[in-house]
Design a protein around this motif. Sequence first.
Motif, PDB file in Angstrom:
ATOM      1  N   GLU A 199       1.827   8.605  -2.935  1.00 30.81           N
ATOM      2  CA  GLU A 199       0.442   8.490  -3.428  1.00 30.81           C
ATOM      3  C   GLU A 199      -0.477   9.588  -2.894  1.00 30.81           C
ATOM      4  OE1 GLU A 199      -1.367   4.840  -2.271  1.00 30.81           O
ATOM      5  OE2 GLU A 199      -0.922   5.079  -0.157  1.00 30.81           O
ATOM      6  N   GLY A 200       0.047  10.457  -2.016  1.00 32.55           N
ATOM      7  CA  GLY A 200      -0.817  11.521  -1.486  1.00 32.55           C
ATOM      8  C   GLY A 200      -1.401  11.090  -0.156  1.00 32.55           C
ATOM      9  N   ILE A 201      -1.544  12.065   0.737  1.00 32.07           N
ATOM     10  CA  ILE A 201      -1.928  11.745   2.116  1.00 32.07           C
ATOM     11  C   ILE A 201      -3.361  11.219   2.219  1.00 32.07           C
ATOM     12  CG2 ILE A 201      -2.641  14.114   2.675  1.00 32.07           C
ATOM     13  CD1 ILE A 201      -0.788  11.620   4.998  1.00 32.07           C
ATOM     14  N   THR A 202      -4.247  11.627   1.319  1.00 29.28           N
ATOM     15  CA  THR A 202      -5.639  11.165   1.425  1.00 29.28           C
ATOM     16  C   THR A 202      -5.720   9.651   1.258  1.00 29.28           C
ATOM     17  OG1 THR A 202      -6.278  13.276   0.504  1.00 29.28           O
ATOM     18  CG2 THR A 202      -7.988  11.617   0.580  1.00 29.28           C
ATOM     19  N   ARG A 203      -4.874   9.116   0.385  1.00 34.33           N
ATOM     20  CA  ARG A 203      -4.864   7.655   0.194  1.00 34.33           C
ATOM     21  C   ARG A 203      -3.973   6.977   1.226  1.00 34.33           C
ATOM     22  NH1 ARG A 203      -4.242   5.112  -5.158  1.00 34.33           N
ATOM     23  NH2 ARG A 203      -6.368   4.375  -4.998  1.00 34.33           N
ATOM     24  N   ALA A 204      -2.903   7.664   1.623  1.00 36.03           N
ATOM     25  CA  ALA A 204      -1.915   7.012   2.501  1.00 36.03           C
ATOM     26  C   ALA A 204      -2.358   6.977   3.963  1.00 36.03           C
ATOM     27  CB  ALA A 204      -0.575   7.741   2.391  1.00 36.03           C
ATOM     28  N   ARG A 205      -3.215   7.905   4.375  1.00 33.61           N
ATOM     29  CA  ARG A 205      -3.544   8.034   5.805  1.00 33.61           C
ATOM     30  C   ARG A 205      -4.357   6.827   6.325  1.00 33.61           C
ATOM     31  NH1 ARG A 205      -8.721   8.098   6.279  1.00 33.61           N
ATOM     32  NH2 ARG A 205      -8.449   7.647   8.506  1.00 33.61           N
ATOM     33  N   GLY A 206      -4.318   6.711   7.639  1.00 33.99           N
ATOM     34  CA  GLY A 206      -5.128   5.659   8.268  1.00 33.99           C
ATOM     35  C   GLY A 206      -4.532   4.274   8.117  1.00 33.99           C
ATOM     36  N   LYS A 207      -3.233   4.204   7.738  1.00 35.08           N
ATOM     37  CA  LYS A 207      -2.607   2.874   7.548  1.00 35.08           C
ATOM     38  C   LYS A 207      -1.260   2.827   8.252  1.00 35.08           C
ATOM     39  CE  LYS A 207      -4.262   2.919   2.840  1.00 35.08           C
ATOM     40  NZ  LYS A 207      -3.746   3.137   1.512  1.00 35.08           N
ATOM     41  N   TRP A 208      -0.880   1.610   8.574  1.00 34.78           N
ATOM     42  CA  TRP A 208       0.436   1.367   9.160  1.00 34.78           C
ATOM     43  C   TRP A 208       1.455   1.047   8.070  1.00 34.78           C
ATOM     44  CZ3 TRP A 208       1.715   2.502  13.968  1.00 34.78           C
ATOM     45  CH2 TRP A 208       0.718   2.545  14.933  1.00 34.78           C
ATOM     46  N   TYR A 209       2.671   1.513   8.298  1.00 36.37           N
ATOM     47  CA  TYR A 209       3.793   1.231   7.390  1.00 36.37           C
ATOM     48  C   TYR A 209       4.991   0.862   8.254  1.00 36.37           C
ATOM     49  CZ  TYR A 209       0.824   3.935   4.248  1.00 36.37           C
ATOM     50  OH  TYR A 209      -0.233   4.394   3.504  1.00 36.37           O
ATOM     51  N   ALA A 210       6.018   0.361   7.588  1.00 37.58           N
ATOM     52  CA  ALA A 210       7.272   0.116   8.320  1.00 37.58           C
ATOM     53  C   ALA A 210       8.254   1.226   7.941  1.00 37.58           C
ATOM     54  CB  ALA A 210       7.841  -1.241   7.936  1.00 37.58           C
ATOM     55  N   TYR A 211       8.661   1.997   8.930  1.00 40.21           N
ATOM     56  CA  TYR A 211       9.727   2.970   8.676  1.00 40.21           C
ATOM     57  C   TYR A 211      11.048   2.223   8.831  1.00 40.21           C
ATOM     58  CZ  TYR A 211      13.249   6.492   9.592  1.00 40.21           C
ATOM     59  OH  TYR A 211      14.405   7.231   9.552  1.00 40.21           O
ATOM     60  N   ARG A 212      11.893   2.278   7.811  1.00 39.40           N
ATOM     61  CA  ARG A 212      13.154   1.524   7.856  1.00 39.40           C
ATOM     62  C   ARG A 212      14.340   2.447   7.676  1.00 39.40           C
ATOM     63  NH1 ARG A 212      10.122  -2.231   4.718  1.00 39.40           N
ATOM     64  NH2 ARG A 212       9.538  -4.005   6.025  1.00 39.40           N
ATOM     65  N   ASP A 213      15.374   2.185   8.471  1.00 40.12           N
ATOM     66  CA  ASP A 213      16.626   2.928   8.314  1.00 40.12           C
ATOM     67  C   ASP A 213      17.740   1.959   8.718  1.00 40.12           C
ATOM     68  OD1 ASP A 213      18.488   4.894   7.953  1.00 40.12           O
ATOM     69  OD2 ASP A 213      18.046   5.957   9.815  1.00 40.12           O
ATOM     70  N   GLY A 214      18.381   1.339   7.746  1.00 38.83           N
ATOM     71  CA  GLY A 214      19.370   0.297   8.055  1.00 38.83           C
ATOM     72  C   GLY A 214      18.693  -0.846   8.793  1.00 38.83           C
ATOM     73  N   GLN A 215      19.228  -1.177   9.973  1.00 37.83           N
ATOM     74  CA  GLN A 215      18.662  -2.275  10.779  1.00 37.83           C
ATOM     75  C   GLN A 215      17.395  -1.862  11.513  1.00 37.83           C
ATOM     76  OE1 GLN A 215      20.130  -5.409  10.916  1.00 37.83           O
ATOM     77  NE2 GLN A 215      21.503  -4.575   9.350  1.00 37.83           N
ATOM     78  N   LEU A 216      17.205  -0.548  11.596  1.00 31.34           N
ATOM     79  CA  LEU A 216      16.093  -0.020  12.397  1.00 31.34           C
ATOM     80  C   LEU A 216      14.757  -0.163  11.664  1.00 31.34           C
ATOM     81  CD1 LEU A 216      15.408   1.701  14.969  1.00 31.34           C
ATOM     82  CD2 LEU A 216      15.708   3.709  13.513  1.00 31.34           C
ATOM     83  N   GLU A 217      13.756  -0.651  12.378  1.00 29.53           N
ATOM     84  CA  GLU A 217      12.409  -0.710  11.808  1.00 29.53           C
ATOM     85  C   GLU A 217      11.406  -0.287  12.872  1.00 29.53           C
ATOM     86  OE1 GLU A 217      11.498  -4.059   9.251  1.00 29.53           O
ATOM     87  OE2 GLU A 217       9.394  -3.968   9.889  1.00 29.53           O
ATOM     88  N   ILE A 218      10.603   0.709  12.544  1.00 27.27           N
ATOM     89  CA  ILE A 218       9.639   1.246  13.515  1.00 27.27           C
ATOM     90  C   ILE A 218       8.277   1.326  12.836  1.00 27.27           C
ATOM     91  CG2 ILE A 218       9.028   3.274  14.926  1.00 27.27           C
ATOM     92  CD1 ILE A 218      11.985   3.985  15.028  1.00 27.27           C
ATOM     93  N   PRO A 219       7.191   0.857  13.516  1.00 24.26           N
ATOM     94  CA  PRO A 219       5.856   1.010  12.919  1.00 24.26           C
ATOM     95  C   PRO A 219       5.511   2.491  12.789  1.00 24.26           C
ATOM     96  CG  PRO A 219       5.763  -0.231  15.002  1.00 24.26           C
ATOM     97  CD  PRO A 219       7.182   0.190  14.810  1.00 24.26           C
ATOM     98  N   ALA A 220       5.068   2.866  11.598  1.00 21.38           N
ATOM     99  CA  ALA A 220       4.763   4.281  11.345  1.00 21.38           C
ATOM    100  C   ALA A 220       3.340   4.400  10.833  1.00 21.38           C
ATOM    101  CB  ALA A 220       5.734   4.851  10.315  1.00 21.38           C
ATOM    102  N   PHE A 221       2.592   5.325  11.408  1.00 22.66           N
ATOM    103  CA  PHE A 221       1.199   5.531  11.017  1.00 22.66           C
ATOM    104  C   PHE A 221       1.076   6.888  10.328  1.00 22.66           C
ATOM    105  CE2 PHE A 221      -3.340   6.297  11.716  1.00 22.66           C
ATOM    106  CZ  PHE A 221      -3.868   5.047  11.401  1.00 22.66           C
ATOM    107  N   ALA A 222       0.337   6.927   9.224  1.00 26.33           N
ATOM    108  CA  ALA A 222       0.183   8.184   8.477  1.00 26.33           C
ATOM    109  C   ALA A 222      -1.163   8.824   8.793  1.00 26.33           C
ATOM    110  CB  ALA A 222       0.275   7.895   6.971  1.00 26.33           C
ATOM    111  N   SER A 223      -1.143  10.128   9.027  1.00 25.53           N
ATOM    112  CA  SER A 223      -2.407  10.825   9.245  1.00 25.53           C
ATOM    113  C   SER A 223      -2.357  12.231   8.637  1.00 25.53           C
ATOM    114  CB  SER A 223      -2.738  10.901  10.742  1.00 25.53           C
ATOM    115  OG  SER A 223      -4.064  11.363  10.926  1.00 25.53           O
ATOM    116  N   PHE A 224      -3.497  12.893   8.682  1.00 24.43           N
ATOM    117  CA  PHE A 224      -3.569  14.245   8.117  1.00 24.43           C
ATOM    118  C   PHE A 224      -2.754  15.225   8.945  1.00 24.43           C
ATOM    119  CE2 PHE A 224      -7.937  12.898   6.543  1.00 24.43           C
ATOM    120  CZ  PHE A 224      -7.560  12.873   5.207  1.00 24.43           C
ATOM    121  N   HIS A 225      -2.266  16.250   8.272  1.00 26.61           N
ATOM    122  CA  HIS A 225      -1.589  17.335   8.972  1.00 26.61           C
ATOM    123  C   HIS A 225      -2.647  18.240   9.613  1.00 26.61           C
ATOM    124  CE1 HIS A 225       0.834  20.871   9.711  1.00 26.61           C
ATOM    125  NE2 HIS A 225       1.913  20.149   9.481  1.00 26.61           N
ATOM    126  N   PRO A 226      -2.419  18.707  10.854  1.00 29.39           N
ATOM    127  CA  PRO A 226      -3.432  19.569  11.488  1.00 29.39           C
ATOM    128  C   PRO A 226      -3.759  20.825  10.671  1.00 29.39           C
ATOM    129  CG  PRO A 226      -1.702  18.991  13.063  1.00 29.39           C
ATOM    130  CD  PRO A 226      -1.306  18.397  11.750  1.00 29.39           C
TER     131      PRO A 226
END
Length: 252
Positions: A199-226
């Motif tokens: 959806e593009g970083i302007t809409r996606a940033r500032g929110k938490w997501y779940a990064y998933r890889d098989g059994q692995l789940e890690i909280p992932a936060f999106a932000s702007f690139h420097p």
Amino acid sequence: MTAENENILADLEWTVAAGADEAVGDVPVDRFSVRSKPLAVPVPVPVATIPAASPEPVSDPAPSVVNATTLEELRNMMANFDCALKKTAQNLVFSDGNPSADLMIVGEAPGAEEDKTGLPFVGASGHLLDKMLASIGLDRTSVYISNVVPWRPPLNRKPSEAEVALLAPFIRRHIALAHPKVLLLLGGSSVSALLGIGEGITRARGKWYAYRDGQLEIPAFASFHPAFLLRSPAQKKAAWFDFLTIKRALSE
Ligand code: URA
């Protein structure tokens, strides 16, 4: 003037008018006699004897990344991997910082400085990132940093979707081996490659997501690139709030 000389002069004038206004050889060539020789007939070459342009071999890292059971093994595997981006880059940019840190930051791809040094985020974007980290009490001893694409794309262009897709298994394995408590994804490439969000970083940033890889789940936060913040300083305020959110998450 004889009729023959008049014809020769008319030929010459016509030739000059046609654009041939320079003599290229000292010895005259009788083109009429040359042309009267039988023209060479090209002999068709059977298609099978024409060497085909060999497509670049593309090995898929996906099946083998699980064989890397340490970050060192993964780095070696990547150093031995062949792809077009690696051929034009000077160095593999694997990571920097503390691999045991709670926070892992994933950017897009190395630029010129990173390519020269083999370290992520050491150019202008990196200096800004260091300042942003310092503002929440972090530095490269307390975070771990890598990129979705580990080789610099020529002329700093954005990595193509095909390049990101080809190399994504490496960063996914990298994350699994580092196993941070929190992921901070900087910029649209990182967010779309690792979260599948388009959806593009302007809409996606500032929110938490779940990064998933098989059994692995890690909280992932999106932000702007420097690099984006350097071009659009008005967005730094929003990035500052993002970093405060990260700080809070790390202290929980
Ligand atoms: N931009 C990135 O995404 N990564 C780097 O390492 C440098 C600039």
